[in-house]
Write a protein that holds these residues in place. Structure first.
Motif, PDB file in Angstrom:
ATOM      1  N   VAL A  12     -97.194  -2.472 -18.417  1.00 17.82           N
ATOM      2  CA  VAL A  12     -97.834  -1.406 -19.012  1.00 17.82           C
ATOM      3  C   VAL A  12     -97.213   0.486 -18.175  1.00 17.82           C
ATOM      4  N   GLN A  13     -97.659   1.618 -19.024  1.00 22.52           N
ATOM      5  CA  GLN A  13     -96.973   2.322 -19.188  1.00 22.52           C
ATOM      6  C   GLN A  13     -98.055   2.873 -17.715  1.00 22.52           C
ATOM      7  N   THR A  14     -98.063   3.739 -16.539  1.00 26.11           N
ATOM      8  CA  THR A  14     -99.320   4.401 -15.633  1.00 26.11           C
ATOM      9  C   THR A  14     -99.885   5.267 -16.863  1.00 26.11           C
ATOM     10  N   LYS A  82    -110.273  -6.093 -19.064  1.00 22.23           N
ATOM     11  CA  LYS A  82    -110.163  -4.528 -19.694  1.00 22.23           C
ATOM     12  C   LYS A  82    -109.699  -3.746 -19.042  1.00 22.23           C
ATOM     13  N   MET A  83    -108.372  -3.511 -18.861  1.00 22.62           N
ATOM     14  CA  MET A  83    -107.828  -2.153 -17.795  1.00 22.62           C
ATOM     15  C   MET A  83    -107.173  -1.446 -18.594  1.00 22.62           C
ATOM     16  N   ASP A  84    -107.899  -0.371 -18.010  1.00 24.66           N
ATOM     17  CA  ASP A  84    -107.763   0.568 -18.674  1.00 24.66           C
ATOM     18  C   ASP A  84    -107.101   1.862 -17.583  1.00 24.66           C
ATOM     19  N   ALA A  85    -106.485   3.154 -18.324  1.00 28.99           N
ATOM     20  CA  ALA A  85    -105.892   4.513 -17.367  1.00 28.99           C
ATOM     21  C   ALA A  85    -105.320   3.437 -15.769  1.00 28.99           C
ATOM     22  N   MET A  86    -104.130   2.816 -16.482  1.00 26.75           N
ATOM     23  CA  MET A  86    -103.710   2.020 -14.947  1.00 26.75           C
ATOM     24  C   MET A  86    -102.468   3.107 -14.712  1.00 26.75           C
ATOM     25  N   LYS A  87    -103.003   2.411 -12.693  1.00 24.25           N
ATOM     26  CA  LYS A  87    -102.089   3.441 -12.911  1.00 24.25           C
ATOM     27  C   LYS A  87    -100.451   2.385 -11.582  1.00 24.25           C
ATOM     28  N   PRO A  88    -100.121   2.975 -10.692  1.00 20.71           N
ATOM     29  CA  PRO A  88     -99.073   2.265 -10.144  1.00 20.71           C
ATOM     30  C   PRO A  88     -99.533   1.545  -9.039  1.00 20.71           C
ATOM     31  N   GLU A  89    -100.524   1.506  -8.571  1.00 24.87           N
ATOM     32  CA  GLU A  89    -101.157   0.876  -8.158  1.00 24.87           C
ATOM     33  C   GLU A  89    -101.876  -0.273  -7.979  1.00 24.87           C
ATOM     34  N   ASP A  90    -101.708  -0.460  -9.552  1.00 21.42           N
ATOM     35  CA  ASP A  90    -102.840  -1.808 -10.034  1.00 21.42           C
ATOM     36  C   ASP A  90    -101.541  -2.939 -10.196  1.00 21.42           C
ATOM     37  N   THR A  91     -99.876  -2.192  -9.691  1.00 22.37           N
ATOM     38  CA  THR A  91     -98.878  -3.292  -9.959  1.00 22.37           C
ATOM     39  C   THR A  91     -99.469  -4.662  -8.885  1.00 22.37           C
ATOM     40  N   ALA A  92     -99.282  -5.862  -9.847  1.00 20.97           N
ATOM     41  CA  ALA A  92     -99.659  -7.011  -8.568  1.00 20.97           C
ATOM     42  C   ALA A  92    -100.299  -8.467  -9.836  1.00 20.97           C
ATOM     43  N   GLN A 117    -103.544 -19.735 -13.368  1.00 25.74           N
ATOM     44  CA  GLN A 117    -102.442 -19.846 -12.344  1.00 25.74           C
ATOM     45  C   GLN A 117    -101.882 -18.689 -11.793  1.00 25.74           C
ATOM     46  N   GLY A 118    -102.549 -17.266 -12.215  1.00 23.70           N
ATOM     47  CA  GLY A 118    -102.179 -16.327 -11.940  1.00 23.70           C
ATOM     48  C   GLY A 118    -100.964 -15.532 -13.288  1.00 23.70           C
ATOM     49  N   THR A 119    -100.968 -14.111 -12.989  1.00 27.56           N
ATOM     50  CA  THR A 119    -100.801 -13.362 -14.494  1.00 27.56           C
ATOM     51  C   THR A 119    -100.433 -11.727 -13.685  1.00 27.56           C
ATOM     52  N   GLN A 120     -98.810 -11.421 -13.252  1.00 31.73           N
ATOM     53  CA  GLN A 120     -98.415  -9.944 -13.434  1.00 31.73           C
ATOM     54  C   GLN A 120     -98.799  -9.606 -14.306  1.00 31.73           C
ATOM     55  N   VAL A 121     -98.564  -8.085 -13.403  1.00 30.57           N
ATOM     56  CA  VAL A 121     -98.522  -6.960 -14.090  1.00 30.57           C
ATOM     57  C   VAL A 121     -97.741  -5.728 -13.508  1.00 30.57           C
ATOM     58  N   ILE A 122     -97.576  -5.060 -13.931  1.00 27.69           N
ATOM     59  CA  ILE A 122     -96.487  -4.176 -13.760  1.00 27.69           C
ATOM     60  C   ILE A 122     -96.880  -2.816 -13.915  1.00 27.69           C
ATOM     61  N   VAL A 123     -96.781  -1.719 -13.551  1.00 25.61           N
ATOM     62  CA  VAL A 123     -97.915  -0.285 -14.344  1.00 25.61           C
ATOM     63  C   VAL A 123     -96.221   0.243 -13.716  1.00 25.61           C
ATOM     64  N   SER A 124     -95.308   1.162 -15.442  1.00 26.55           N
ATOM     65  CA  SER A 124     -94.236   1.833 -14.336  1.00 26.55           C
ATOM     66  C   SER A 124     -94.828   2.909 -14.757  1.00 26.55           C
TER      67      SER A 124
END
Length: 125
Positions: A12-14, A82-92, A117-124
């Motif tokens: 997801v984008q910042t 539910k994750m809103d207003a995501m930031k790059p530091e949310d990448t995990a 099992q874990g789910t990867q999130v990348i905030v670009s």
């Protein structure tokens, strides 16, 4: 034995939003604390949010409060993040967890016995 299965990760984008779901099976959740944790590469696993199943009471880490929302669907034995207003530091990598038969809510990952099992999130950017 309880099992947790996660879905909903992605890129997801910042400033964007994502929604995770976690489906529990194997035992009742009425005495459980459901939690979301995350772990970035090279970092310690950290608390994100928790929910007391019997009444839906919630608690959030300071870093996500106001942006993330944890909720449940009792009929489906599911918990959501539910994750809103995501930031790059949310990448995990994000993990759903359950503390069964909890005497009190906890924000420490060591107090949770069952993990998704874990789910990867990348905030670009």
């Amino acid at each position: 034995q309880m099992r947790l299965v996660e879905s909903g990760g992605g890129v997801v984008q910042t400033g964007g939003s994502l929604r995770f779901s976690c489906t529990a099976s194997g035992r009742p959740l009425d005495r459980s604390i459901m939690g979301w944790f995350r772990q970035a590469p090279g970092k310690e696993r950290e608390f994100v949010a928790r929910l007391r199943w019997n009444d839906g009471d919630t608690y959030y880490a300071y870093t996500v409060k106001g942006r993330f929302t944890i909720s449940r669907d009792s009929a489906k034995n599911m918990v959501y993040l539910k994750m809103d207003a995501m930031k790059p530091e949310d990448t995990a990598t994000y993990y759903c967890a359950a503390d069964g038969d909890a005497l009190q809510p906890s924000s420490s990952w060591r107090d949770y016995e069952t993990w998704g099992q874990g789910t990867q999130v990348i905030v670009s950017s």
